[in-house]
Design a protein around this motif. Sequence first.
Motif, PDB file in Angstrom:
ATOM      1  N   LEU A  13      61.817  19.985 -36.454  1.00 18.23           N
ATOM      2  CA  LEU A  13      62.990  19.108 -36.376  1.00 18.23           C
ATOM      3  C   LEU A  13      62.593  17.709 -35.891  1.00 18.23           C
ATOM      4  O   LEU A  13      63.111  16.704 -36.371  1.00 18.23           O
ATOM      5  CB  LEU A  13      64.012  19.739 -35.421  1.00 18.23           C
ATOM      6  N   SER A  14      61.640  17.673 -34.957  1.00 16.04           N
ATOM      7  CA  SER A  14      61.206  16.377 -34.428  1.00 16.04           C
ATOM      8  C   SER A  14      60.524  15.550 -35.507  1.00 16.04           C
ATOM      9  O   SER A  14      60.764  14.352 -35.622  1.00 16.04           O
ATOM     10  CB  SER A  14      60.242  16.579 -33.258  1.00 16.04           C
ATOM     11  N   VAL A  57      61.432  23.187 -32.887  1.00 18.71           N
ATOM     12  CA  VAL A  57      61.513  21.872 -32.223  1.00 18.71           C
ATOM     13  C   VAL A  57      60.536  20.894 -32.882  1.00 18.71           C
ATOM     14  O   VAL A  57      60.898  19.750 -33.188  1.00 18.71           O
ATOM     15  CB  VAL A  57      61.215  22.008 -30.704  1.00 18.71           C
ATOM     16  N   TYR A  69      67.333  23.395 -26.239  1.00 23.64           N
ATOM     17  CA  TYR A  69      67.369  23.827 -27.638  1.00 23.64           C
ATOM     18  C   TYR A  69      66.866  25.266 -27.685  1.00 23.64           C
ATOM     19  O   TYR A  69      65.710  25.522 -27.349  1.00 23.64           O
ATOM     20  CB  TYR A  69      66.495  22.907 -28.489  1.00 23.64           C
ATOM     21  N   THR A 102      59.649  16.909 -22.820  1.00 22.50           N
ATOM     22  CA  THR A 102      60.324  17.335 -21.579  1.00 22.50           C
ATOM     23  C   THR A 102      61.431  18.348 -21.890  1.00 22.50           C
ATOM     24  O   THR A 102      61.566  19.377 -21.225  1.00 22.50           O
ATOM     25  CB  THR A 102      60.940  16.114 -20.860  1.00 22.50           C
ATOM     26  N   ASP A 103      62.225  18.023 -22.922  1.00 24.80           N
ATOM     27  CA  ASP A 103      63.307  18.939 -23.315  1.00 24.80           C
ATOM     28  C   ASP A 103      62.740  20.292 -23.765  1.00 24.80           C
ATOM     29  O   ASP A 103      63.305  21.343 -23.461  1.00 24.80           O
ATOM     30  CB  ASP A 103      64.127  18.338 -24.459  1.00 24.80           C
ATOM     31  N   ARG A 117      60.293  12.401 -24.449  1.00 16.11           N
ATOM     32  CA  ARG A 117      61.575  13.028 -24.131  1.00 16.11           C
ATOM     33  C   ARG A 117      61.662  14.427 -24.778  1.00 16.11           C
ATOM     34  O   ARG A 117      62.098  15.395 -24.147  1.00 16.11           O
ATOM     35  CB  ARG A 117      62.703  12.114 -24.636  1.00 16.11           C
ATOM     36  N   ILE A 118      61.227  14.506 -26.037  1.00 20.42           N
ATOM     37  CA  ILE A 118      61.281  15.796 -26.751  1.00 20.42           C
ATOM     38  C   ILE A 118      60.406  16.826 -26.027  1.00 20.42           C
ATOM     39  O   ILE A 118      60.786  17.986 -25.887  1.00 20.42           O
ATOM     40  CB  ILE A 118      60.834  15.604 -28.228  1.00 20.42           C
ATOM     41  N   GLU A 158      57.894   7.144 -27.182  1.00 20.51           N
ATOM     42  CA  GLU A 158      58.797   7.468 -26.064  1.00 20.51           C
ATOM     43  C   GLU A 158      59.692   8.643 -26.418  1.00 20.51           C
ATOM     44  O   GLU A 158      60.023   9.471 -25.569  1.00 20.51           O
ATOM     45  CB  GLU A 158      59.655   6.247 -25.713  1.00 20.51           C
ATOM     46  N   ALA A 159      60.097   8.697 -27.702  1.00 22.22           N
ATOM     47  CA  ALA A 159      60.949   9.807 -28.140  1.00 22.22           C
ATOM     48  C   ALA A 159      60.207  11.131 -28.006  1.00 22.22           C
ATOM     49  O   ALA A 159      60.778  12.135 -27.577  1.00 22.22           O
ATOM     50  CB  ALA A 159      61.376   9.592 -29.581  1.00 22.22           C
ATOM     51  N   ILE A 196      68.697  16.249 -19.680  1.00 15.19           N
ATOM     52  CA  ILE A 196      67.904  17.308 -20.326  1.00 15.19           C
ATOM     53  C   ILE A 196      68.727  17.906 -21.459  1.00 15.19           C
ATOM     54  O   ILE A 196      69.947  18.047 -21.342  1.00 15.19           O
ATOM     55  CB  ILE A 196      67.548  18.428 -19.307  1.00 15.19           C
ATOM     56  N   HIS A 197      68.046  18.239 -22.532  1.00 15.82           N
ATOM     57  CA  HIS A 197      68.726  18.892 -23.655  1.00 15.82           C
ATOM     58  C   HIS A 197      68.035  20.222 -23.935  1.00 15.82           C
ATOM     59  O   HIS A 197      66.820  20.258 -24.153  1.00 15.82           O
ATOM     60  CB  HIS A 197      68.669  17.992 -24.892  1.00 15.82           C
TER      61      HIS A 197
END
Lengths: 278, 185
Positions: free
Chosen positions: B126-127, B123, B45, B146-147, B143-144, B139-140, B42-43
């Motif tokens: 930036l994404s 977020v 931000y 979830t983070d 993940r984004i 897929e990215a 997990i990241h």
Amino acid sequence: MLPKRFDQARPFLTLGIILALWLFLSLVVKTFTRVTFFEIQAPMVVADSYVQDLQTFWSNRLHSKDELLKAGRQIAGLIADYDFGVQQNKNLRAEILRLENLLNLPPLPTFRFEPARVARRDFSGWWQRMVIRKGKNYGITVGSPVVFAGGVVGRVTEVYQYTAVVDLITSPTFRLAASVAGDSRPLSYQGGLNDSFLSPRGTVEFVPLDIFATKALPRHLVTSGLGGVFPPGIAVGEITNLEPSSDGLFKTGEVALDERLGSLTEVTVLVPLNPEEF
Amino acid sequence: MRRFDPRWLIVLLANLLLWWLAGTANHYLSHFSFLWIDYCSIHLYVSGLFVVYPALRLGRKHGWIVIILTGLMTDALEPVPFGTGMILLGAVYATLLYGRRRFPREGPVFGVIVALFANLFLVIALSFLLVGANPRPGEAWFRIFTDLLASQLVIFLITPWFLALQEAALRLARAHFPGDRQLTL
């Protein structure tokens, strides 16, 4: 006095002025500012890793003598194994040198091994990188390969006075020329498949059609040594599936990477002894 | 003699403390096991929190200094074009300044809402800038997402603490001028 409408828009005007100034600011100034701001924060970035080292040191001191003796015996066994490995390594190096001279081949690139502690891991869906506790003070250079016991870790992308930043093999920005173990044909590896609840994976492209891989019968992927700084034969991961690409000329697939990449505390930087060879 | 006004410095230092804490948390959250799941990553931000105090409770001049320096500090550690974070934080800050006359700026509840929306915007922005480099953007994004969920939860929990910390730091440094806030609007 400024009209009310203009006064309300003043924050956006200020932002516009800042943006314009920033766009016209010289690249040299921006680079200098970036380095300065990184160096200001570097002690903060590495501080907790030093605290962690201290914690480990004190927790190790609490071990009993019996435990230390047992660990010593295990280490003595490992040293004996490694001594034998070093001897074999010497013989193989001598054999490589003999063949190089015999066949008049150019020498393989040589590296200095520089072990470094990991100060900070930063893994997100956007980037995957880590900060290590060695930089210019240990002669680390930009582009140096970084490895660990399980294979490739990544590549050094930024070097500062006492720290360096490593772009990980799992990062979407990381590309590498690789080959399937036992096959000399090069293919392209790229990182970037980082789910929150699955082990990290990468992708391979331009895989020859006669190579097959499944989850049950994965193929070992290693560095090819072509077009980059990585010496050949270092483990990258396991190709777990391959399917024909859209043009039908090659295959593409997924590579399962080592789970330990997410919890590394120590890595080795391969510092090229002759950077002009790359 | 003109007295040095340290308000921007105190808020900036608080932002840096949060930045360091988030970085340390991300270090340990890069690989962990949770219940039956062997591999979790997990990241967090939390940049949305950096604009809340400067936008709601600090004067314009001090606020801009904090935002510019915080943006540059975060950009120095991230692999984005230098200045990206500064401009994005600046855009959020300018929007909040534009409407802050109408905002209920006292109390932490509105601060939490502002922090959540600011973080969401940062977020997403930036994404859109970075996700193109990924071999499989779909897929990215998962993940984004979830983070982002984890980050929003953390922001929801820590915003009252962080605002109180900034208030307390200003009070300790005797740099808190409650009357000044109205004058600088």
